[in-house]
Design an enzyme around this catalytic site. Structure first.
Site, PDB file in Angstrom:
ATOM      1  N   ARG A 237       5.031  -6.539   2.952  1.00  0.00           N
ATOM      2  CA  ARG A 237       6.106  -7.231   2.248  1.00  0.00           C
ATOM      3  C   ARG A 237       5.695  -8.693   2.064  1.00  0.00           C
ATOM      4  NH1 ARG A 237       7.595  -2.980   1.010  1.00  0.00           N
ATOM      5  NH2 ARG A 237       9.605  -1.963   1.288  1.00  0.00           N
ATOM      6  N   GLU A 266       8.818 -11.066  -6.158  1.00  0.00           N
ATOM      7  CA  GLU A 266       8.200 -10.078  -7.034  1.00  0.00           C
ATOM      8  C   GLU A 266       9.120  -9.865  -8.228  1.00  0.00           C
ATOM      9  OE1 GLU A 266       7.351  -6.496  -4.856  1.00  0.00           O
ATOM     10  OE2 GLU A 266       5.994  -7.537  -3.498  1.00  0.00           O
ATOM     11  N   HIS A 285       2.390  -4.533  -6.351  1.00  0.00           N
ATOM     12  CA  HIS A 285       3.104  -3.646  -5.430  1.00  0.00           C
ATOM     13  C   HIS A 285       2.917  -2.172  -5.817  1.00  0.00           C
ATOM     14  CE1 HIS A 285       6.708  -3.618  -2.425  1.00  0.00           C
ATOM     15  NE2 HIS A 285       5.968  -2.532  -2.290  1.00  0.00           N
TER      16      HIS A 285
HETATM   17  C1  DGY Z   1       7.650   1.172   0.507  1.00  0.00           C
HETATM   18  O1  DGY Z   1       7.695   2.405   0.534  1.00  0.00           O
HETATM   19  O2  DGY Z   1       8.257   0.481   1.340  1.00  0.00           O
HETATM   20  C2  DGY Z   1       6.848   0.539  -0.558  1.00  0.00           C
HETATM   21  O3  DGY Z   1       6.498  -0.757  -0.276  1.00  0.00           O
HETATM   22  C3  DGY Z   1       7.606   0.593  -1.857  1.00  0.00           C
HETATM   23  O4  DGY Z   1       8.685  -0.293  -1.783  1.00  0.00           O
END
Ligand code: DGY
Length: 327
Positions: A237, A266, A285
């Site tokens: 994250r 993002e 991402h």
């Molecule tokens: C997750 O599965 O947490 C990925 O980062 C997609 O948000």
């Protein structure tokens, strides 16, 4: 019963929901649904399959306390107030395991790409900058026998460690809230303090959950403790690192480079200086974005919804205590 899905998801998940007899509404818009709109929509449904960036905070949960279950199509649940959901008796599930291989592949890809400045090289060619060959130009660094440091060694981190060991014989050190004995046995990984992780790693890869405890843990102080030759990778994250501090650390060559699949915010700004640095590789991402993994995530989320519809425990419920509290 009716389920609301906040994005178009792979057909494998839809089939499961249809076969269970659920009435499905899928949001096909290309902008985020506002909080007020989301509450209004969920009030017309019994179950919610949440995909993307929906904020599931106390206000949402209190306004939608009738929901029989919320299935996230993600492993991360930092946008969800889990204690509030448990107190209100709303089970919340996620999609662990199924995305560990794909996400660790993305981290592996970024490590290699950063070590050879690969994205910058590609951009240079597209800007007609493939010039005279110089043996001392465009040099990267090798990964053989370098130390991999993992912050948050769970399933994804373990998959990455296996790849790095197999490909480059990288010894593995890690820092977690508590030691992961299983991973230590499997990977020969060594538990170290956060400071040792910073000072001893050649590559640091972040795989922790975002929480108040971990927010911006990679900041100016942390980057200043890392080796000048270190590579920083974040596929977890964006909130786990301070982007300004990271940019400064890269500008002042405090670290070798960075690979990011997650940013804060993002999408990142188009003029973000990180995008023009030779030692930085950024992806939008896409950690779990393979055909196979996204199908598995949709299936897992759908199975959780069907269980909630049938009044059974969701197989991947995040906080099991919700079932002892009840509605
Ligand atoms: C997750 O599965 O947490 C990925 O980062 C997609 O948000």
């Amino acid at each position: 019963m009716k389920v609301f899905i906040s994005r178009i998801i792979p057909k494998e998940g839809i089939e499961i929901l249809q076969n269970a007899g659920l009435e499905i509404t899928q949001y096909s818009g290309k902008t985020e649904i506002s909080s007020t709109e989301l509450i209004a929509i969920c009030n017309k449904h019994d179950l919610f399959l949440s995909v993307g960036n929906n904020t599931i905070d106390r206000a949402f949960l209190e306004a939608c306390r009738h929901l029989k279950g919320i299935a996230l199509m993600s492993v991360g649940y930092d946008r969800v107030d889990i204690p509030a959901a448990t107190a209100l008796g709303i089970p919340i599930s996620n999609t662990p395991d199924v995305l560990s291989k794909a996400t660790s592949d993305t981290a592996f890809l970024l490590i290699l790409a950063v070590s050879r400045n690969a994205f910058y090289m590609h951009d240079s060619i597209s800007k007609k900058q493939w010039g005279f060959f110089e043996p001392t130009a465009n040099l990267g660094i090798e990964l053989y026998n370098k130390t991999l440091g993992i912050f948050g060694l769970g399933r994804i981190g373990s998959e990455l460690a296996m790849k790095c060991k197999a490909a480059y014989h990288m010894p593995v050190i890690y820092h977690n809230r508590k030691p992961n004995k299983e991973a230590e046995e499997l990977l020969g990984a060594k538990y170290v303090s956060f400071d040792e992780l910073l000072t001893e790693s050649d590559v640091i890869s972040v795989h922790a959950n975002l929480s108040d405890e971990t927010r911006e843990v990679f900041n100016k102080e942390a980057f200043s403790r890392m080796k000048n030759s270190a590579i920083f990778i974040n596929t977890a994250r964006g909130g786990l690192h301070n982007e300004k501090d990271l940019t400064e650390a890269l500008e002042h060559k405090k670290i070798w480079g960075a690979g990011l699949d997650v940013t804060n915010p993002e999408p990142m700004a188009w003029d973000n200086p990180l995008l023009n640095m030779r030692n930085v590789c950024v992806l939008p991402h896409i950690g779990s974005a393979t055909i196979e993994t996204r199908a598995k995530m949709a299936i897992t989320a759908a199975d959780n919804i069907v269980a909630a519809m049938q009044g059974k425990p969701m197989p991947q419920v995040i906080d099991k205590q919700v079932y002892s509290i009840g509605k």
